[in-house]
Design a protein around this motif. Structure first.
Motif, short mmCIF file in Angstrom:
data_model
loop_
_atom_site.label_atom_id
_atom_site.label_comp_id
_atom_site.label_asym_id
_atom_site.label_seq_id
_atom_site.Cartn_x
_atom_site.Cartn_y
_atom_site.Cartn_z
N MET A 118 0.81 -1.22 0.00
CA MET A 118 0.00 0.00 0.00
C MET A 118 0.84 1.27 0.00
O MET A 118 0.38 2.31 -0.46
CB MET A 118 -0.97 0.00 1.19
N TRP A 119 2.08 1.22 0.51
CA TRP A 119 2.88 2.44 0.55
C TRP A 119 3.56 2.72 -0.78
O TRP A 119 3.63 3.85 -1.22
CB TRP A 119 3.91 2.33 1.67
N ALA A 120 4.04 1.69 -1.42
CA ALA A 120 4.70 1.89 -2.71
C ALA A 120 3.70 2.03 -3.84
O ALA A 120 3.96 2.70 -4.83
CB ALA A 120 5.65 0.74 -3.01
N ASP A 121 2.52 1.41 -3.69
CA ASP A 121 1.58 1.36 -4.80
C ASP A 121 0.26 2.08 -4.53
O ASP A 121 -0.60 2.14 -5.41
CB ASP A 121 1.29 -0.10 -5.15
N GLY A 122 0.09 2.61 -3.32
CA GLY A 122 -1.04 3.48 -3.06
C GLY A 122 -2.33 2.82 -2.64
O GLY A 122 -3.27 3.49 -2.23
N LYS A 123 -2.42 1.50 -2.72
CA LYS A 123 -3.65 0.80 -2.34
C LYS A 123 -3.31 -0.48 -1.62
O LYS A 123 -2.31 -1.12 -1.91
CB LYS A 123 -4.50 0.48 -3.58
N SER A 124 -4.16 -0.87 -0.68
CA SER A 124 -3.94 -2.10 0.06
C SER A 124 -4.42 -3.29 -0.77
O SER A 124 -5.23 -3.16 -1.68
CB SER A 124 -4.69 -2.06 1.40
N VAL A 125 -3.91 -4.47 -0.44
CA VAL A 125 -4.18 -5.64 -1.27
C VAL A 125 -5.61 -6.14 -1.14
O VAL A 125 -6.07 -6.92 -1.98
CB VAL A 125 -3.20 -6.79 -0.93
N ASP A 126 -6.34 -5.70 -0.11
CA ASP A 126 -7.72 -6.14 0.02
C ASP A 126 -8.68 -5.28 -0.80
O ASP A 126 -9.77 -5.71 -1.15
CB ASP A 126 -8.15 -6.16 1.49
N LEU A 127 -8.27 -4.05 -1.12
CA LEU A 127 -9.14 -3.13 -1.85
C LEU A 127 -8.68 -2.90 -3.29
O LEU A 127 -9.36 -2.24 -4.06
CB LEU A 127 -9.21 -1.78 -1.11
N SER A 128 -7.51 -3.39 -3.64
CA SER A 128 -6.94 -3.13 -4.97
C SER A 128 -7.09 -4.35 -5.87
O SER A 128 -7.53 -5.42 -5.44
CB SER A 128 -5.46 -2.79 -4.83
N ASN A 129 -6.72 -4.17 -7.13
CA ASN A 129 -6.73 -5.27 -8.07
C ASN A 129 -5.47 -5.17 -8.93
O ASN A 129 -5.53 -4.87 -10.12
CB ASN A 129 -7.99 -5.21 -8.94
N PHE A 130 -4.32 -5.41 -8.31
CA PHE A 130 -3.04 -5.32 -9.00
C PHE A 130 -2.76 -6.60 -9.79
O PHE A 130 -3.23 -7.68 -9.44
CB PHE A 130 -1.90 -5.07 -8.01
N ASP A 131 -1.96 -6.44 -10.83
CA ASP A 131 -1.55 -7.58 -11.65
C ASP A 131 -0.41 -8.31 -10.94
O ASP A 131 0.71 -7.80 -10.85
CB ASP A 131 -1.09 -7.08 -13.02
N ILE A 132 -0.68 -9.49 -10.45
CA ILE A 132 0.35 -10.30 -9.79
C ILE A 132 0.61 -11.57 -10.59
O ILE A 132 1.08 -12.57 -10.05
CB ILE A 132 -0.05 -10.64 -8.34
N SER A 133 0.31 -11.51 -11.88
CA SER A 133 0.44 -12.70 -12.73
C SER A 133 1.88 -13.17 -12.86
O SER A 133 2.13 -14.34 -13.11
CB SER A 133 -0.14 -12.42 -14.12
N ASN A 134 2.85 -12.25 -12.72
CA ASN A 134 4.26 -12.63 -12.84
C ASN A 134 4.96 -12.72 -11.48
O ASN A 134 6.18 -12.90 -11.43
CB ASN A 134 5.00 -11.64 -13.74
N ASN A 135 4.21 -12.55 -10.41
CA ASN A 135 4.80 -12.61 -9.07
C ASN A 135 5.11 -14.04 -8.65
O ASN A 135 4.39 -14.98 -8.99
CB ASN A 135 3.84 -12.02 -8.03
N TYR A 136 6.18 -14.16 -7.86
CA TYR A 136 6.43 -15.43 -7.19
C TYR A 136 5.54 -15.56 -5.96
O TYR A 136 5.20 -16.67 -5.55
CB TYR A 136 7.90 -15.54 -6.75
N MET A 137 5.21 -14.42 -5.38
CA MET A 137 4.44 -14.42 -4.14
C MET A 137 3.76 -13.09 -3.94
O MET A 137 4.06 -12.10 -4.62
CB MET A 137 5.37 -14.71 -2.95
N LEU A 138 2.82 -13.06 -3.00
CA LEU A 138 2.20 -11.82 -2.55
C LEU A 138 2.42 -11.72 -1.05
O LEU A 138 1.99 -12.60 -0.30
CB LEU A 138 0.70 -11.79 -2.85
N HIS A 139 3.10 -10.66 -0.62
CA HIS A 139 3.32 -10.43 0.80
C HIS A 139 2.25 -9.46 1.28
O HIS A 139 2.21 -8.32 0.85
CB HIS A 139 4.72 -9.86 1.04
N ILE A 140 1.41 -9.93 2.19
CA ILE A 140 0.34 -9.08 2.72
C ILE A 140 0.93 -8.20 3.81
O ILE A 140 1.12 -8.66 4.94
CB ILE A 140 -0.80 -9.93 3.31
N HIS A 141 1.24 -6.96 3.47
CA HIS A 141 1.76 -6.09 4.52
C HIS A 141 1.16 -4.70 4.35
O HIS A 141 1.14 -4.17 3.26
CB HIS A 141 3.28 -6.05 4.55
N PRO A 142 0.64 -4.11 5.44
CA PRO A 142 0.52 -4.72 6.76
C PRO A 142 -0.63 -5.72 6.79
O PRO A 142 -1.56 -5.63 6.00
CB PRO A 142 0.23 -3.53 7.67
#
Length: 398
Positions: free
Chosen positions: A291-315
């Motif tokens: 949320m700090w680098a990208d402006g939105k938290s992972v529960d309210l956003s819809n970011f493209d994580i198709s190439n991610n190895y993982m998603l770190h839920i922080h905070p």
């Protein structure tokens, strides 16, 4: 009499409208069901880029679908373990659990994802007191054959410096465990999206957090202070880079906010200054989005994580409201967190609808790409930069 006739006419109109609506819905449903029954999974079009086609005859992707599938029943993946000795880093996943906390559902998803999407040789929970509380822990023990518990003495001092806070104890414990045994350390809120084997080819790997990330790192917004995150680390035993991180704890009492400094800033500093130390840094695939680098938290956003190895839920507080959700809610909710959770549960980031829900099945909204940028605190604006200008941290093996 006229009034009675008008009432009858209105009733007839109402019945006619309802009949037509039901007929239309039934036609739509029949079309999808026919498509479901006559087209096996092997003949359907491939899943959208970045998601994994469900290898299950229980599910199909309709011809007009981009990011949803329709299933007879929920297509849960089966957790598994494997003996894989290829790669420099041992295929062992470590967790550190200090205290007697309760295992929440997002913890459950995180740990399960390792066994469904990576399949390690072994998963070790290092605890100093009791196993995680709650029925979800016992579900994991029953589901994952290679899940083990190991007791550790929570560090109370290092190089003569006293440690009293849980955060620093956890940091020191993870570094010491990896230095001795090697393997993959993960925070209990990291959801693994695919195999980590490509990262096991490097002697030491951490992920870039982004300029404004505070994941264990409280720091100024200066673009020159770019941290890496200690929530996910891959390391060989006796890694030189890791040994140097631990050596820094000699100055623990002299550093303000030592927990953040030694877990994030010291690795960044070593990567920039010590060219003799081997390290590989993933720019966006391990610690972004946040949320700090990208402006939105992972529960309210819809970011493209198709190439991610993982998603770190922080905070972690971002998903506390969703922590009571289970698979039945996660399968049809569109967010970054629920996409990662579906990847852990079902092997796909697509929305999952049951056969009887086919008439209302919809695609996901178009995911937002994760960008690399510098943040100018004075001008308060984002500046897109090529990756080589933002990070001069190449992979190097010494």
């Amino acid at each position: 009499m006229y009034k009675g006739f008008r009432v009858k006419a209105l009733l007839i109109c109402f019945v006619w409208v309802v009949y037509n609506a039901v007929s239309l819905q039934s036609t739509r449903f029949s079309k999808v069901v026919t498509d479901f029954e006559t087209n096996p999974v092997s003949q359907r079009s491939a899943s959208i880029v970045g998601t994994k086609q469900i290898k299950n005859e229980n599910c199909v992707k309709p011809a007009n679908a981009k990011s949803h599938i329709i299933c007879e029943t929920l297509p849960f993946q089966k957790p598994a373990c494997r003996n894989n000795t290829e790669g420099l880093v041992p295929n062992i996943v470590h967790y550190v659990w200090i205290g007697n906390g309760t295992l929440e559902y997002y913890h459950y998803i995180s740990i399960l994802s390792v066994a469904t999407n990576h399949k390690p040789d072994k998963m070790i929970f290092h605890i100093n007191d009791v196993v995680p509380q709650g029925e979800l822990w016992f579900n994991l023990v029953a589901q994952i054959p290679c899940l083990e518990v190991s007791y550790l003495q929570a560090p109370t001092q290092i190089y003569g410096n006293r440690i009293s806070d849980t955060l620093t104890q956890t940091d020191v414990a993870r570094f010491q465990i990896l230095l001795k045994y090697g393997g993959i350390y993960l925070d209990s809120d990291v959801i693994v999206l695919k195999s980590l084997d490509p990262l096991r080819q490097y002697p030491f790997t951490m992920g870039f957090n982004g300029v404004r990330s505070f994941s264990m790192c409280m720091f100024s917004l200066s673009s020159s202070r770019i941290p890496v995150g200690a929530g996910a680390i891959l390391s060989t035993p006796n890694a030189k880079f890791l040994a140097e991180i631990l050596n820094g704890y000699k100055n623990l009492t002299k550093i303000r906010n030592g927990a953040a400094f030694f877990s994030c800033h010291r690795p960044r500093s070593l990567a920039l200054r010590r060219k003799d130390l081997p390290i590989h840094i993933e720019e966006t695939s391990m610690q972004r989005p946040n949320m700090w680098a990208d402006g939105k938290s992972v529960d309210l956003s819809n970011f493209d994580i198709s190439n991610n190895y993982m998603l770190h839920i922080h905070p972690r507080s971002n998903v506390e409201l969703l922590s009571k959700w289970r698979a039945n809610q996660i399968r049809i909710h569109d967010s970054t967190y629920t996409a990662a959770a579906r990847a852990a549960l079902f092997g796909t980031q697509d929305l999952v609808f049951l056969r009887e829900e086919a008439f209302r099945a919809t695609d996901r909204k178009t995911p937002i790409p994760t960008k690399l940028y510098l943040y100018n605190e004075t001008r308060r604006k984002k500046q897109d930069r090529p990756p080589n200008l933002l990070l001069k941290l190449p992979s190097r093996v010494v």
